[in-house]
Scaffold this motif. Structure first.
Motif, PDB file in Angstrom:
ATOM      1  N   SER A  47      40.506  50.262  33.407  1.00 36.37           N
ATOM      2  CA  SER A  47      40.304  49.063  32.591  1.00 36.37           C
ATOM      3  C   SER A  47      39.756  47.967  33.499  1.00 36.37           C
ATOM      4  O   SER A  47      39.894  48.028  34.721  1.00 36.37           O
ATOM      5  N   THR A  48      39.138  46.973  32.912  1.00 31.39           N
ATOM      6  CA  THR A  48      38.569  45.865  33.689  1.00 31.39           C
ATOM      7  C   THR A  48      39.561  44.710  33.741  1.00 31.39           C
ATOM      8  O   THR A  48      40.309  44.477  32.790  1.00 31.39           O
ATOM      9  N   ARG A  49      39.550  44.000  34.856  1.00 31.38           N
ATOM     10  CA  ARG A  49      40.385  42.797  34.987  1.00 31.38           C
ATOM     11  C   ARG A  49      39.805  41.908  36.079  1.00 31.38           C
ATOM     12  O   ARG A  49      38.994  42.348  36.891  1.00 31.38           O
ATOM     13  N   ASP A  50      40.221  40.653  36.062  1.00 30.62           N
ATOM     14  CA  ASP A  50      39.776  39.699  37.065  1.00 30.62           C
ATOM     15  C   ASP A  50      40.631  39.859  38.325  1.00 30.62           C
ATOM     16  O   ASP A  50      41.845  40.044  38.246  1.00 30.62           O
ATOM     17  N   ASN A 306      35.790  40.766  35.643  1.00 29.82           N
ATOM     18  CA  ASN A 306      35.626  42.071  34.987  1.00 29.82           C
ATOM     19  C   ASN A 306      35.428  43.191  36.015  1.00 29.82           C
ATOM     20  O   ASN A 306      34.503  44.002  35.923  1.00 29.82           O
ATOM     21  N   ALA A 307      36.294  43.220  36.992  1.00 26.50           N
ATOM     22  CA  ALA A 307      36.182  44.239  38.040  1.00 26.50           C
ATOM     23  C   ALA A 307      36.737  45.570  37.546  1.00 26.50           C
ATOM     24  O   ALA A 307      37.677  45.623  36.746  1.00 26.50           O
ATOM     25  N   ILE A 308      36.122  46.664  38.004  1.00 28.37           N
ATOM     26  CA  ILE A 308      36.598  48.017  37.727  1.00 28.37           C
ATOM     27  C   ILE A 308      37.296  48.515  38.977  1.00 28.37           C
ATOM     28  O   ILE A 308      36.685  48.624  40.040  1.00 28.37           O
ATOM     29  N   LYS A 356      33.500  53.544  34.294  1.00 34.86           N
ATOM     30  CA  LYS A 356      33.475  52.479  33.284  1.00 34.86           C
ATOM     31  C   LYS A 356      34.860  52.392  32.662  1.00 34.86           C
ATOM     32  O   LYS A 356      35.707  53.278  32.835  1.00 34.86           O
ATOM     33  N   ALA A 357      35.067  51.322  31.940  1.00 35.17           N
ATOM     34  CA  ALA A 357      36.353  51.128  31.285  1.00 35.17           C
ATOM     35  C   ALA A 357      36.603  52.266  30.298  1.00 35.17           C
ATOM     36  O   ALA A 357      35.716  52.666  29.551  1.00 35.17           O
TER      37      ALA A 357
END
Length: 381
Positions: A47-50, A306-308, A356-357
Motif C-alpha cells: 500500500s502507499t503511504r507518506d 505516496n511511497a511504495i 504497485k499498490a
C-alpha cells in the motif's frame, strides 16, 4: 520346445515392470502437484503511504564559540582567579594584573581634569565680562577676541583631560582580565609573575562554549542534487525555510541523543572530496559532544508522498545484483519481479519501479517456491 517359450516370458515380465514404474512416477507427480497446490506462503499486501525521509551522514563537531583571552594592558601577572577546566560566565574576573602604575596614571588624569575645569571656569568668567564691556565699548575688539580664544582653548584642554581620564580608568579596569563569553575554560598558559604585553601572540587561556554546539556534516554532491531534483519534482516536500531536523547519538551504546536543526549549507564544493558541508546546531546540555568529535548525524530530508514500501525480507538479489521479489499474481501463481529500490526506511525498501499498490509480496516460504507455482496466501502482520 521349452527354450522357445522362455524369451516371451522374459519380455512380458519386463513390460510389467516398466508399466508399474510408470504408474509409480505418475502417482508421485500427482502427489507433488497436490502438495504444490496446497502450499501456503506468507505475503504482505503493498500500500502507499507518506514517509518522513532521513539520511545518515558523517559529521564533525565544532564549538559554538571560542574565545582566546589576551591582556589589553602590559604589566606583571599577579593572580589567577579561576579553576582550570571549570565553567565561567561572561564578565567573570580571571586574572589580576599589577595595577599600581595604572592607579597613578588615573590620579594624574583626575588632577589634570580638575585643573582644566578650573581654567575653563576662569576663562569663561573673563569671556562673559568681555562681552558686556564690548557692548559698552569699554574694551577693544582685540581684547574681546583674546578672551574668547582663551575660553575656547580652556574648553578644548578640558576635553583632552577628560579623554585622558577615561583612558586611565579603562586601563585600570583592564588590569582585571575578564571572561568575554560563557563556557568552559581551559588550562592557564602563564603563571603568576609573568610579564604580559599588549598584542602578545600567546593567549592566557581559552574559553569554549559547548552548549549549543555545531556539527559540520558532509554530503556528496550527487545526493544533494538528487534531493533537490526530488523536491523540484514534488515527490519530496520540505518546510518553507528548509530547516531540517538533525539527530545525533553518541556513546558506545548511543545512550545520549540530542536534536537540533540544519542552519545552512556551503555554496562551494570541496574539490578533494566532492562534498558539500552542511552546518547544524544542536543542544548539548551534558557536554557529551566535544569539539573535534566525529559523529554520525541523522538529517531529515523531507516527506515522500505516496511511497511504495516493500519489506526487506521479501526482497533479494540475483547474481547480477538486481533487486527481485516474488509476488502472487491474480491467477494465484508465483511471479518474479525486478525492482528499482532507492533507499531503506526502517525495515522496508522504498520501491520506485516494479511494484504497485495491491501487489502481494511473498515474505515467508521463499525457499519452497518457484515462478509459476500455484500457492495459497496468508497475510503476515
Amino acid at each position: 520346445m521349452q527354450q522357445r517359450f522362455r524369451k516371451p516370458l522374459f519380455v512380458s515380465v519386463l513390460a510389467s515392470s516398466i508399466l508399474l514404474a510408470s504408474c509409480g512416477d505418475a502417482e508421485q507427480n500427482a502427489q507433488d502437484a497436490a502438495q504444490q497446490q496446497q502450499m501456503t506462503v506468507g505475503v504482505v499486501t503493498i500500500s502507499t503511504r507518506d514517509v518522513d525521509l532521513t539520511t545518515t551522514l558523517p559529521g564533525r563537531a565544532s564549538a559554538f564559540r571560542v574565545a582566546e583571552v589576551r591582556p589589553q594592558v602590559s604589566g606583571i601577572l599577579e593572580k589567577r582567579l579561576f579553576e582550570e577546566g571549570s565553567m565561567v560566565t561572561a564578565g567573570q574576573q580571571l586574572y589580576q594584573i599589577d595595577a599600581a602604575m595604572f592607579e597613578a596614571d588615573l590620579a594624574s588624569a583626575k588632577a589634570e581634569t580638575a585643573r582644566a575645569q578650573a581654567a575653563v571656569k576662569s576663562t569663561k568668567s573673563r569671556f562673559e565680562r568681555s562681552q558686556e564691556l564690548l557692548q559698552d565699548k569699554a574694551i577693544s575688539q582685540q581684547d574681546f577676541d583674546e578672551a574668547e580664544a582663551a575660553y575656547l582653548q580652556a574648553e578644548a584642554q578640558l576635553k583632552v583631560a577628560q579623554a585622558n581620564l577615561a583612558r586611565a580608568e579603562l586601563n585600570l579596569e583592564y588590569t582585571q582580565v575578564k571572561a568575554p563569553i560563557d563556557g568552559r575554560i581551559g588550562r592557564s598558559q602563564l603563571t603568576e609573575g609573568a610579564l604580559l604585553s599588549v598584542g602578545q601572540s600567546q593567549a592566557l587561556t581559552t574559553i569554549t562554549q559547548l552548549d549549543p554546539i555545531y556539527v559540520d556534516i558532509a554530503q556528496s554532491t550527487s545526493d544533494y542534487l538528487a534531493l533537490q531534483q526530488a523536491i523540484a519534482d514534488g515527490r519530496i516536500e520540505t518546510d518553507s525555510e528548509n530547516r531540517a531536523e538533525v539527530t545525533v547519538q553518541v556513546g558506545e551504546n548511543r545512550n545520549f541523543s540530542t536534536k537540533g536543526e540544519l542552519l545552512f549549507n556551503e555554496v562551494t564544493v570541496d574539490p578533494q572530496t566532492s562534498a558539500i558541508t552542511l552546518r547544524a546546531r544542536l543542544a548539548n546540555p551534558n557536554h557529551a559532544i566535544l569539539p573535534g568529535m566525529y559523529v554520525r548525524a541523522e538529517v531529515g530530508t523531507g516527506n515522500l508522498k505516496n511511497a511504495i514500501l516493500a519489506p526487506q525480507t521479501g526482497v533479494s538479489r540475483d547474481p547480477r545484483g538486481r533487486a527481485i521479489a516474488f509476488v502472487v499474481n491474480s491467477k494465484g501463481e508465483v511471479e518474479q519481479r525486478y525492482l528499482q529500490v532507492e533507499r531503506t526506511v526502517g525495515t522496508d525498501w522504498v520501491v520506485t519501479d516494479g511494484l504497485k499498490a495491491g501487489d502481494q509480496v511473498i515474505v515467508e516460504g521463499l525457499q519452497k517456491i518457484q515462478p509459476g507455482m500455484p500457492v495459497k496466501t496468508e497475510e503476515v502482520k
